[in-house]
Design a protein around this motif. Structure first.
Motif: not given
Length: 213
Positions: A25, A83, A112, A149, A186
């Motif tokens: 990512v 992802i 997702y 998440t 992240w």
């Protein structure tokens, strides 16, 4: 090798898979960022070339724009691979080793995966009313994936006692208002996963030696 050692090895692999996804990512974001900067530069160069009547400037701007679009496309693909082929499956693997992560993994997969599918289908069908409805449902599912998440970060903190997970979860929440917080979250998640993996690996060595002796 004992059952506990085997389970811990599976756990490490799941965390590694998630971490690899986060890294992809990041790489995708770099390509996206460079592409967007190049788009802005190409548009500016094209405007300046048009104002000055220079065909060469316009040609260079078009070439830059094409290159920028390629970078954006590559970045998007790399991020999606991170992802959907790493992070989502990794969270599922983790849930299979510890049911405490089941809710988070389910929300991540549902949100997702199916959220993206419905967004794509809805975008194709936007000419009809049902297309708008499908896009809306897809967007809601993506939000559920995002919530998954956040829950994952909190659960990781509960199990591995690493405050970086907790901070990442909080920053994901703040990211709803300030997108830069998502980026930091992240990064913290990537660092925390690395620390947890190293810690679990060091625990595996004595366990393996004790079994051999």
């Amino acid at each position: 090798m004992t059952y506990a050692t085997t389970q811990q090895s599976t756990e490490v692999k799941a965390l590694q898979r998630m971490r690899e996804g986060v890294l992809l990512v990041f790489i995708g974001w770099i390509f996206l960022g460079l592409g967007l900067l190049l788009v802005a530069g190409s548009v500016f160069a094209g405007m300046m070339g048009g104002m000055m009547g220079r065909a060469s400037g316009l040609g260079a701007a078009i070439a830059g724009l094409v290159s920028a679009l390629i970078l954006v496309l590559v970045g998007a693909v790399v991020s999606l691979v991170g992802i959907y082929s790493k992070f989502v499956p990794g969270s599922g693997d983790l849930a299979r080793t510890d049911p405490e992560f089941s809710t988070a993994a389910t929300l991540i997969k549902l949100g997702y995966v199916w959220g993206l599918i419905l967004l794509i289908v809805g975008a194709v069908l936007t000419l009809v009313v049902i297309g708008v409805f499908i896009v809306l449902v897809g967007y809601i599912l993506l939000i559920l994936g995002f919530i998954g998440t956040i829950i994952l970060c909190f659960k990781l903190n509960d199990k591995y006692a690493n405050a970086l997970y907790l901070v990442a979860g909080i920053l994901f929440i703040l990211g709803i208002l300030f997108s830069i917080m998502d980026v930091i979250a992240w990064i913290l998640l990537y660092v925390a996963l690395g620390e947890t993996i190293r810690k679990l690996k060091t625990q595996q060595v004595p366990a393996t030696q004790a079994f051999l002796t």
